[in-house]
Design a protein around this motif. Structure first.
Motif, mmCIF file in Angstrom:
data_model
loop_
_atom_site.group_PDB
_atom_site.id
_atom_site.type_symbol
_atom_site.label_atom_id
_atom_site.label_comp_id
_atom_site.label_asym_id
_atom_site.label_seq_id
_atom_site.Cartn_x
_atom_site.Cartn_y
_atom_site.Cartn_z
ATOM 1 N N ALA A 137 0.810 -1.221 0.000
ATOM 2 C CA ALA A 137 0.000 0.000 0.000
ATOM 3 C C ALA A 137 0.842 1.270 0.000
ATOM 4 C CB ALA A 137 -0.919 -0.010 1.225
ATOM 5 N N THR A 138 2.167 1.134 0.011
ATOM 6 C CA THR A 138 3.047 2.287 0.214
ATOM 7 C C THR A 138 4.056 2.387 -0.935
ATOM 8 O OG1 THR A 138 2.826 1.872 2.598
ATOM 9 C CG2 THR A 138 4.553 3.405 1.914
ATOM 10 N N PRO A 139 3.746 3.174 -1.971
ATOM 11 C CA PRO A 139 4.595 3.202 -3.171
ATOM 12 C C PRO A 139 6.076 3.476 -2.893
ATOM 13 C CG PRO A 139 2.508 4.283 -3.624
ATOM 14 C CD PRO A 139 2.514 3.969 -2.142
ATOM 15 N N GLU A 196 -8.787 16.412 19.157
ATOM 16 C CA GLU A 196 -8.453 17.415 18.147
ATOM 17 C C GLU A 196 -8.491 18.820 18.736
ATOM 18 O OE1 GLU A 196 -9.507 14.849 14.128
ATOM 19 O OE2 GLU A 196 -10.918 16.411 14.743
ATOM 20 N N ALA A 197 -9.447 19.055 19.620
ATOM 21 C CA ALA A 197 -9.531 20.379 20.255
ATOM 22 C C ALA A 197 -8.288 20.661 21.095
ATOM 23 C CB ALA A 197 -10.785 20.463 21.120
ATOM 24 N N ALA A 198 -7.653 19.586 21.588
ATOM 25 C CA ALA A 198 -6.441 19.742 22.384
ATOM 26 C C ALA A 198 -5.183 19.742 21.510
ATOM 27 C CB ALA A 198 -6.364 18.620 23.422
ATOM 28 N N GLY A 199 -5.371 19.794 20.195
ATOM 29 C CA GLY A 199 -4.218 19.909 19.306
ATOM 30 C C GLY A 199 -3.600 18.594 18.885
ATOM 31 N N TRP A 200 -4.293 17.478 19.102
ATOM 32 C CA TRP A 200 -3.781 16.175 18.681
ATOM 33 C C TRP A 200 -4.391 15.752 17.354
ATOM 34 C CZ3 TRP A 200 -0.260 12.899 21.139
ATOM 35 C CH2 TRP A 200 0.222 13.362 22.370
ATOM 36 N N GLN A 201 -3.603 15.011 16.577
ATOM 37 C CA GLN A 201 -4.130 14.309 15.414
ATOM 38 C C GLN A 201 -4.184 12.816 15.740
ATOM 39 O OE1 GLN A 201 -1.091 16.175 12.659
ATOM 40 N NE2 GLN A 201 -2.851 16.064 11.287
ATOM 41 N N VAL A 202 -5.019 12.093 15.020
ATOM 42 C CA VAL A 202 -5.114 10.644 15.193
ATOM 43 C C VAL A 202 -4.559 10.001 13.922
ATOM 44 C CG1 VAL A 202 -6.679 8.700 15.541
ATOM 45 C CG2 VAL A 202 -7.087 10.879 16.729
ATOM 46 N N ALA A 203 -3.490 9.231 14.063
ATOM 47 C CA ALA A 203 -2.825 8.649 12.900
ATOM 48 C C ALA A 203 -3.765 7.711 12.145
ATOM 49 C CB ALA A 203 -1.572 7.886 13.331
ATOM 50 N N PHE A 204 -3.571 7.638 10.838
ATOM 51 C CA PHE A 204 -4.286 6.680 9.987
ATOM 52 C C PHE A 204 -3.273 6.066 9.029
ATOM 53 C CE2 PHE A 204 -4.554 10.970 8.291
ATOM 54 C CZ PHE A 204 -4.148 10.820 6.972
ATOM 55 N N ASP A 205 -3.575 4.908 8.529
ATOM 56 C CA ASP A 205 -2.644 4.220 7.631
ATOM 57 C C ASP A 205 -2.442 5.062 6.365
ATOM 58 O OD1 ASP A 205 -3.177 2.340 9.569
ATOM 59 O OD2 ASP A 205 -3.493 0.698 8.162
ATOM 60 N N GLY A 206 -1.199 5.296 6.015
ATOM 61 C CA GLY A 206 -0.889 6.081 4.832
ATOM 62 C C GLY A 206 -0.615 7.555 5.143
ATOM 63 N N MET A 207 -0.866 7.967 6.373
ATOM 64 C CA MET A 207 -0.601 9.360 6.777
ATOM 65 C C MET A 207 0.879 9.693 6.537
ATOM 66 S SD MET A 207 -1.061 10.814 10.645
ATOM 67 C CE MET A 207 -1.529 12.513 10.992
#
Lengths: 310, 310
Positions: free
Chosen positions: B67-69, B295-306
């Protein structure tokens, strides 16, 4: 009735193989519909469509389960339609998927002594707690019922039988010599016969030669999945992919005078399906002359998700 | 510059987990776009975009590479842009993917002693020939260059450091007692710091507590991927999924007064990404209040391919 679903149809490494830039793997990676990607070989089999046994646990098992609705959890918070796993070998491509089946989910793990010994020597497989996943040793050449973890029958019976396998390195013939194969080996390479409701099928993902005894066992069978690793014995060498012949790796070739198609010609097997294709085997490609030749001889080429009822 | 690609973002078992019929896993399995399926946690990192190191080798590695070129073979018949693998732990979900990297492809395998000892005790990992895949033991708390199999630098430097980890069973507190955590552990649980071109990032997929020493290390960092296993410490128990608290499993919670969001509040980390989410963590769901809170606290949630550039 027996239902079989092909979870994976390629040999170890899959198609495309992670580090292969050969033309066929490039086609598969690019999504060419005539070069269908395939994960590593495994079958799911069932007598009732509710309770399933896996034949081997490939490294791709998590994705194979995701792609196969009949194997999805459907009851309570944690459950599985997978009653157990029957292993035909101890190679990386046959056992790695066991590690996906952790999570204290009851299952039965069934194999001959040689494979259990190998698992026992690798503590990582204790991730499958023996209290929850009982390990059952079965003898070769004897029929036994396939049970779930609690000992309830699934309706399937199985028999493991030795087939000619990998030749020890020291037995490898010099150029021009004929290879000597043991008639029956010590269980390092086995095939499996399955029965339910009076129907019988075979799964033989690796086999180095068609012996008279194996031919008699398969004669008139309703369904055989058979070792489709290589089309020619020197395929890997010709493609520049490695120094090993098919014989050295324990696989008879599909094509040619001594090959699988020729060996099955007089056996009266109703349905013949090649499985465990190496990424070098042109039979993987829908548009290859080898695919046409196999199909003309009455063979099908397994693909992931292929479903068979017997 | 450092480039990082999230190969997998879920904790062990992935999302959905193979045997889970819990509501969130059902949504992921059904393809609900707000419950994105995620494979098991791993990153690919690179200084130059050409040569990559894997941080851990998850059981899903074959599919993650497909999935990761940037990780595809592109030269000759056999090759890989993967120069090596750096392991932060010896758990099934961190090491199983090593078995996908067989095929006599040169790579370097780097880890602390505890992880190498575990690999050494499992002969199945000899599938990665030590002649072709050198195993490099590195000390904790010291920077070292990440090299390819031949010893050439990749431009990345790394440091492994111990973080508070799993509490031995015998140390588990009685109900109502406070849990005692070691300030620094023996290397059983480690995080990794990476540097290239003057930029620094952290990957800490498991951590049981924010100690003063860890807080000082992370203060002002440009990028931290951090343990997002559980939202609440008793999440598994409340959901009926098991008897273990997060603390018992070696993971601090994301939410709550003693949680990760609170612990990072004063650290001035520029970019904060949760990774290694268990399938029970509601932060996995795009439409959950917990996602909104993170997200309001400034965090992102990782996802595959990010993909992240630093």
């Amino acid at each position: 009735m027996i239902r079989a679903v092909v979870l994976g149809s390629a040999a170890g490494g899959g198609f495309p193989q992670w580090n292969s830039n050969a033309p066929a793997c490039r086609r598969a990676r690019a999504g060419d519909p005539a070069a269908l990607a395939r994960s590593q070989a495994s079958l799911a089999v069932s007598a009732d469509g509710a309770s399933w046994y896996l034949l081997n646990a490939s490294p791709d098992l998590r994705q194979q389960i995701l792609a196969t609705p009949c194997l999805h959890a459907r009851e309570g918070l944690r459950s599985t339609p997978i009653a157990g796993v029957l292993l035909t070998g101890g190679e990386v491509d046959a056992v790695t998927g066991l590690l996906t089946l952790r999570e204290r989910q009851p299952l039965r793990l069934v194999a001959a002594d040689a494979v259990h010994d190998l698992l026992d020597s690798n503590p990582i497989f204790e991730a499958l707690s023996r209290e929850v996943v009982p390990r059952q040793r079965v003898p070769l050449r004897q029929w036994f019922p396939l049970l779930d973890a609690a000992g309830a029958p699934t309706g399937l019976s199985a028999m493991l039988f030795p087939v000619p396998g990998k030749v020890p390195l020291y037995m490898e013939p010099a150029p021009g010599e004929t290879l000597a194969l043991e008639e029956e080996e010590d269980g390092g390479t086995v095939g499996v016969a399955l029965e339910a409701g009076g129907r019988r099928m075979f799964y033989i993902p690796g086999c180095a030669a068609m012996t008279p005894a194996l031919a008699e066992l398969l004669r008139g069978a309703a369904l055989v999945f058979f070792d489709g690793t290589l089309w020619r014995d020197d395929e890997m060498i010709l493609a520049g992919l490695g120094p090993k012949t098919g014989q050295r790796m324990g696989h008879m070739s599909v094509g040619g005078a001594g090959g699988t198609i020729a060996a099955f010609a007089g056996l009266g097997v109703e349905r013949k399906i090649l499985i465990h294709m190496n990424n070098s085997n042109p039979v993987l490609l829908d548009d290859s002359p080898e695919r046409a030749e196999a199909e003309a001889a009455g063979w099908q080429v397994a693909f992931d998700g292929m479903a068979v009822r017997l």
